[in-house]
Design an enzyme around this catalytic site. Structure first.
Site, PDB file in Angstrom:
ATOM      1  N   PRO A 115       0.928  -0.980  -0.087  1.00 52.08           N
ATOM      2  CA  PRO A 115       0.004   0.115   0.035  1.00 52.08           C
ATOM      3  C   PRO A 115       0.866   1.247  -0.155  1.00 52.08           C
ATOM      4  CG  PRO A 115      -0.193  -1.196   2.028  1.00 52.08           C
ATOM      5  CD  PRO A 115       0.476  -1.955   1.308  1.00 52.08           C
ATOM      6  N   ASN A 116       0.268   2.217  -0.799  1.00 61.65           N
ATOM      7  CA  ASN A 116       0.781   3.508  -0.822  1.00 61.65           C
ATOM      8  C   ASN A 116       2.171   3.815  -1.574  1.00 61.65           C
ATOM      9  OD1 ASN A 116      -1.094   4.921   0.771  1.00 61.65           O
ATOM     10  ND2 ASN A 116      -0.357   3.743   2.527  1.00 61.65           N
ATOM     11  N   ARG A 133       5.291  12.201  -2.950  1.00 55.70           N
ATOM     12  CA  ARG A 133       5.146  12.930  -1.627  1.00 55.70           C
ATOM     13  C   ARG A 133       6.287  12.366  -0.587  1.00 55.70           C
ATOM     14  NH1 ARG A 133      -0.658  11.711  -1.970  1.00 55.70           N
ATOM     15  NH2 ARG A 133      -1.434  12.802  -3.835  1.00 55.70           N
ATOM     16  N   TYR A 173      11.302   8.885   1.734  1.00 53.69           N
ATOM     17  CA  TYR A 173      11.168   7.703   0.632  1.00 53.69           C
ATOM     18  C   TYR A 173      12.096   8.282  -0.630  1.00 53.69           C
ATOM     19  CZ  TYR A 173       7.809   5.866   3.882  1.00 53.69           C
ATOM     20  OH  TYR A 173       7.170   5.339   4.987  1.00 53.69           O
ATOM     21  N   ASN A 203       8.048  -5.880  -0.393  1.00 54.18           N
ATOM     22  CA  ASN A 203       7.817  -4.720   0.244  1.00 54.18           C
ATOM     23  C   ASN A 203       6.387  -4.365   0.591  1.00 54.18           C
ATOM     24  OD1 ASN A 203       7.760  -2.014   1.514  1.00 54.18           O
ATOM     25  ND2 ASN A 203       8.886  -1.177   0.065  1.00 54.18           N
ATOM     26  N   ALA A 235       3.059  -1.068   5.096  1.00 51.60           N
ATOM     27  CA  ALA A 235       2.588  -0.954   6.289  1.00 51.60           C
ATOM     28  C   ALA A 235       1.886  -2.362   6.816  1.00 51.60           C
ATOM     29  CB  ALA A 235       1.484   0.091   6.420  1.00 51.60           C
ATOM     30  N   HIS A 294       3.931  -4.662   9.294  1.00 53.03           N
ATOM     31  CA  HIS A 294       3.801  -4.566  10.776  1.00 53.03           C
ATOM     32  C   HIS A 294       2.525  -5.192  11.148  1.00 53.03           C
ATOM     33  CE1 HIS A 294       6.948  -2.167   9.415  1.00 53.03           C
ATOM     34  NE2 HIS A 294       6.236  -1.201   8.990  1.00 53.03           N
ATOM     35  N   ASP A 343       1.064 -15.868   6.570  1.00 56.78           N
ATOM     36  CA  ASP A 343       0.342 -17.202   6.391  1.00 56.78           C
ATOM     37  C   ASP A 343       0.505 -17.395   4.869  1.00 56.78           C
ATOM     38  OD1 ASP A 343      -0.206 -17.417   9.100  1.00 56.78           O
ATOM     39  OD2 ASP A 343      -2.240 -17.224   8.911  1.00 56.78           O
ATOM     40  N   GLU A 355      12.107 -10.006   2.450  1.00 55.94           N
ATOM     41  CA  GLU A 355      11.507  -8.856   2.932  1.00 55.94           C
ATOM     42  C   GLU A 355      12.523  -7.759   2.665  1.00 55.94           C
ATOM     43  OE1 GLU A 355      10.264  -8.646   7.054  1.00 55.94           O
ATOM     44  OE2 GLU A 355      10.140  -6.606   7.065  1.00 55.94           O
ATOM     45  N   HIS A 358      12.500  -3.119   2.381  1.00 55.03           N
ATOM     46  CA  HIS A 358      12.080  -1.856   2.668  1.00 55.03           C
ATOM     47  C   HIS A 358      13.054  -0.709   2.082  1.00 55.03           C
ATOM     48  CE1 HIS A 358       8.783  -3.339   5.303  1.00 55.03           C
ATOM     49  NE2 HIS A 358       9.930  -4.229   5.870  1.00 55.03           N
ATOM     50  N   LEU A 359      12.363   0.439   1.799  1.00 57.60           N
ATOM     51  CA  LEU A 359      13.243   1.652   1.528  1.00 57.60           C
ATOM     52  C   LEU A 359      13.881   2.339   2.522  1.00 57.60           C
ATOM     53  CD1 LEU A 359      10.455   2.958  -0.731  1.00 57.60           C
ATOM     54  CD2 LEU A 359      12.606   2.686  -1.807  1.00 57.60           C
ATOM     55  N   SER A 360      13.092   2.435   3.622  1.00 58.12           N
ATOM     56  CA  SER A 360      13.552   2.799   4.879  1.00 58.12           C
ATOM     57  C   SER A 360      14.075   1.920   5.626  1.00 58.12           C
ATOM     58  CB  SER A 360      12.486   3.948   5.382  1.00 58.12           C
ATOM     59  OG  SER A 360      11.615   3.238   5.685  1.00 58.12           O
ATOM     60  N   ARG A 366      13.147   3.919  12.976  1.00 58.18           N
ATOM     61  CA  ARG A 366      12.085   4.718  12.826  1.00 58.18           C
ATOM     62  C   ARG A 366      10.988   4.263  13.945  1.00 58.18           C
ATOM     63  NH1 ARG A 366       9.158   4.532   7.217  1.00 58.18           N
ATOM     64  NH2 ARG A 366       8.136   6.444   8.004  1.00 58.18           N
ATOM     65  N   ARG A 388       7.137   0.396  13.742  1.00 54.98           N
ATOM     66  CA  ARG A 388       7.713  -0.271  12.549  1.00 54.98           C
ATOM     67  C   ARG A 388       8.520  -1.296  12.904  1.00 54.98           C
ATOM     68  NH1 ARG A 388       5.536   3.057   8.206  1.00 54.98           N
ATOM     69  NH2 ARG A 388       5.301   5.225   9.468  1.00 54.98           N
TER      70      ARG A 388
HETATM   71  O1  CA2 Z   1      10.264   1.827   3.736  1.00 56.55           O
HETATM   72  C1  CA2 Z   1       9.518   1.238   3.241  1.00 56.55           C
HETATM   73  O2  CA2 Z   1       9.882   0.775   2.249  1.00 56.55           O
HETATM   74  C2  CA2 Z   1       8.239   0.902   4.084  1.00 56.55           C
HETATM   75  O3  CA2 Z   1       7.656  -0.407   3.749  1.00 56.55           O
HETATM   76  C3  CA2 Z   1       7.287   1.815   3.504  1.00 56.55           C
HETATM   77  C4  CA2 Z   1       5.700   1.911   3.951  1.00 56.55           C
HETATM   78  C5  CA2 Z   1       5.962   1.992   5.499  1.00 56.55           C
HETATM   79  O4  CA2 Z   1       4.750   1.905   6.119  1.00 56.55           O
HETATM   80  C6  CA2 Z   1       6.940   0.650   6.121  1.00 56.55           C
HETATM   81  O5  CA2 Z   1       6.943   0.904   7.551  1.00 56.55           O
HETATM   82  C7  CA2 Z   1       8.109   0.828   5.488  1.00 56.55           C
HETATM   83  C8  CA2 Z   1       4.906   3.079   3.675  1.00 56.55           C
HETATM   84  C9  CA2 Z   1       4.932   3.297   2.046  1.00 56.55           C
HETATM   85  C10 CA2 Z   1       4.310   4.554   1.807  1.00 56.55           C
HETATM   86  O6  CA2 Z   1       5.005   5.188   0.697  1.00 56.55           O
HETATM   87  C11 CA2 Z   1       4.772   6.447   0.401  1.00 56.55           C
HETATM   88  C12 CA2 Z   1       5.362   7.033  -0.772  1.00 56.55           C
HETATM   89  C13 CA2 Z   1       5.327   8.288  -0.965  1.00 56.55           C
HETATM   90  C14 CA2 Z   1       4.453   9.058  -0.273  1.00 56.55           C
HETATM   91  C15 CA2 Z   1       3.783   8.702   0.909  1.00 56.55           C
HETATM   92  C16 CA2 Z   1       3.945   7.378   1.130  1.00 56.55           C
END
Ligand code: CA2
Length: 147
Positions: free
Chosen positions: A10-11, A18, A23, A74, A77, A80, A87, A98, A100-102, A107, A111
């Site tokens: 998601p997102n 954004r 990110y 990836n 959210a 978590h 499963d 697994e 993640h970018l961050s 954080r 997370r």
């Molecule tokens: O760091 C990552 O890749 C995450 O999977 C990104 C998720 C976050 O909930 C995880 O804890 C770590 C959030 C992705 C949201 O992506 C956005 C990108 C641009 C603007 C807003 C949100």
């Protein structure tokens, strides 16, 4: 040919538009292009997908059985929160990294928990978009070593 599915949650479709301080400025389309090139040079077939829906992601993991040899996930959210994704990975038995970018450990406390890590081969986080090609290399090495 060995086939890898990279699945984004998601997102992540908003990447590059954004919160660039968290990110980065690379879009998901840019990442897909980088992964396509990396997969070509590693001799892998690549499928790249994104969904904002947990159920659709579960379906894609189920459909990966018999189609893909490795999964790079990836889960955003859902990482978590989602026992359903955990499963699904266990049930298909496809080696999963697994991603993640961050650096989720640097954080917020919420997370630091990952349901995906419990069933993953390993975790790559904190390297931004470069993490995707690192994950492809790690998956290629793993599949080569276990074939
Ligand atoms: O760091 C990552 O890749 C995450 O999977 C990104 C998720 C976050 O909930 C995880 O804890 C770590 C959030 C992705 C949201 O992506 C956005 C990108 C641009 C603007 C807003 C949100």
């Amino acid at each position: 040919m060995t086939s890898i599915l990279i699945l984004n949650g998601p997102n992540l479709n908003l990447l590059g538009t954004r919160q660039p301080e968290v990110y980065g400025t690379t879009t998901l389309g840019d990442i897909e292009a980088q992964c396509t090139e990396a997969a070509r040079s590693l001799g892998l077939t690549l499928a790249f997908a994104q969904s904002n829906s947990e159920g659709a992601m579960v379906d894609m993991i189920h459909e990966a059985r018999g189609t893909h040899d490795g999964l790079i996930l990836n889960a955003g959210a859902y990482t978590h929160t989602s026992i359903a994704l955990m499963d699904a990975i266990s049930s298909v038995g496809i080696p999963t990294i697994e991603l993640h970018l961050s650096n989720i450990h640097a954080r917020e406390e919420f997370r630091h928990t990952s349901y995906i890590a419990k069933v993953a081969l390993g975790v790559i986080c904190g390297f931004g978009a470069h993490g995707y090609t690192l994950a492809l290399q790690a998956m290629a090495n793993h599949l080569e070593a276990t074939s």
